[in-house]
Design a protein around this motif. Sequence first.
Motif, PDB file in Angstrom:
ATOM      1  N   UNK A  25       4.293   4.187  -7.185  1.00  0.00           N
ATOM      2  CA  UNK A  25       4.708   2.869  -6.714  1.00  0.00           C
ATOM      3  C   UNK A  25       5.222   2.892  -5.286  1.00  0.00           C
ATOM      4  N   UNK A  26       5.467   4.089  -4.762  1.00  0.00           N
ATOM      5  CA  UNK A  26       5.948   4.170  -3.396  1.00  0.00           C
ATOM      6  C   UNK A  26       4.871   3.667  -2.437  1.00  0.00           C
ATOM      7  N   UNK A  31       0.986   1.436   4.751  1.00  0.00           N
ATOM      8  CA  UNK A  31       1.926   0.312   4.678  1.00  0.00           C
ATOM      9  C   UNK A  31       3.215   0.629   5.414  1.00  0.00           C
ATOM     10  N   UNK A  32       3.707   1.876   5.264  1.00  0.00           N
ATOM     11  CA  UNK A  32       4.970   2.229   5.906  1.00  0.00           C
ATOM     12  C   UNK A  32       4.840   2.250   7.425  1.00  0.00           C
ATOM     13  N   UNK A  33       3.718   2.744   7.932  1.00  0.00           N
ATOM     14  CA  UNK A  33       3.531   2.748   9.378  1.00  0.00           C
ATOM     15  C   UNK A  33       3.445   1.326   9.908  1.00  0.00           C
ATOM     16  N   UNK A 242      -3.395  -5.629  13.290  1.00  0.00           N
ATOM     17  CA  UNK A 242      -4.031  -4.591  14.114  1.00  0.00           C
ATOM     18  C   UNK A 242      -3.591  -3.197  13.678  1.00  0.00           C
ATOM     19  N   UNK A 243      -2.278  -3.023  13.446  1.00  0.00           N
ATOM     20  CA  UNK A 243      -1.770  -1.714  13.020  1.00  0.00           C
ATOM     21  C   UNK A 243      -2.356  -1.324  11.672  1.00  0.00           C
ATOM     22  N   UNK A 244      -2.427  -2.281  10.758  1.00  0.00           N
ATOM     23  CA  UNK A 244      -2.992  -2.004   9.434  1.00  0.00           C
ATOM     24  C   UNK A 244      -4.437  -1.509   9.545  1.00  0.00           C
TER      25      UNK A 244
END
Length: 526
Positions: A25-26, A31-33, A242-244
């Motif tokens: 689930x983490x 996503x974190x970046x 854009x990052x995604x």
Amino acid sequence: MAERAPRVPVPRPGPSAGTGPGRARRASLRSRITAAAVLAVALTLGVFTLVFALVQQAVLADGPRRSASADVDRAVSALAIGSTPDVAVAGEAEGALVVVTDSSGRVLAAGGEDDLVESASSLAAAGSGDRVTLDGDRFVVERDDVGVETTPTPTPSAEPTPTPTASSRSGDDDDDAAEDADDVADDSTPTPEATPEPAETVTTEYGVVAARSLEEASAASSASLVTLGVAIPVALLVLGVTTWLVVGRALRPVESMRREVDAVTAQSLSRRLPDPGGSDEIARLARTLNGMLDRLDSSATAQRRFVGDASHELKTPLATIRQHAEVALLHPGSIDGAALADTVLAEEARLTALVQGLLVLARADEGALGVTRRPVDLDDLVVAETARLRGVARPDGRGSLAVDATAVGPARVDGDEGLLGQVVHNLVANAARHADTRVAVALDERDGRAVLTVDDDGAGVAEADRERVFERFVRLDEARARDSGGSGLGLAIVREIVRVHGGSVSITTSPLGGARFVVDLPAGPA
């Protein structure tokens, strides 16, 4: 009836234990970046917006403040040249109010926008830099308290009336009249000039207060903030998308590598990752993983070969002991007890040496080959081993060897005496096994190094095999019987022991025609 023991509940791993659902689930790295990038830019833009708003507000308010200061200077200049307060504040400007007060704060005159004149009393006590609300709008105030000196028009004193000394006569003739006039002129008192009284200077204290509207500045600031309020969320949205996409594209090769590595098992260590080429991080990661797989494959191959060779080496003496024991049981008279005992002891010694060698190599692989360091006279170990070799007959029946130890000089090293003795024993035994007639041993200490040299006049070692002979269970004389050929662990043990002592071992061609083994160790204190 026996009492049953209570059941002890088995604790189950929680969501954070191991690699269970809690870790699943983490949030993913992607996503974190993305979240970190958006949060960092959002905080940066928030601070920028705050600073921008404060600076813009100060800059935009500077214009009305300067205008209010100019209104004050104009009114003060008019008062200084003698104008009345009404004249000094005359004029009408949109969003402006100028007020003149006396020393007690009473409004003497007010000018400016008609709608603001009614609020003139609100500025009586305001000071420079104050912000006040007039007619629902914010105003910035500038003030100057001045004293105007005035001189009133002087009032002249009463002039004295001259008194004649003789009275006029009427009815005289002209001569008498002229004569009397001359007498009057001669006898009259001169009239003094009028002297004005000195004028006193009067100082009048005025307070001049001017206010300018901040409505335009506030409107401009609000428009800028609204623009930023719309632009920042749009910029953050574009940044997040854009990052995604960029992070997803960058991690796509990593995910492909993960799937490839996940498919590698002990039976498929020969699989390799495709090399994308180039010199970026992904290419270096692929080459690093392929290098790791190469090492694992080599280690697994060596381990399988090691287990097979060790099993074979252990099986041979055990089979010999079993064979002699079965013959002794089935045919008690066909084998002598002493011969059986000699065979069993010889095979037991061989098993013991093999097991000890395997134990040394296993500890070396684990980095647990304990070395008790103390000063060791290496020359004593060499002399003792060469003396033992002189008294031992060769197992192939070719007689004894000529052992030359005349070149053995004093040398001291810091190390484990037992392990270093095993190095000397293995090298000398290996030379004796392969020599034809002669073995020469030399020891010298020079330039802080102790150099041990073991030569034989045998067939030597081909240059292509000089590294391979240090591998485990490697024999170059495969046609020989194992009794005379050894187990193939001696040189491997020598290299590991020398390595943990900080030295090196190498093979060259001997002047005697065979192989020369050279051990280089750091010398210890004399």
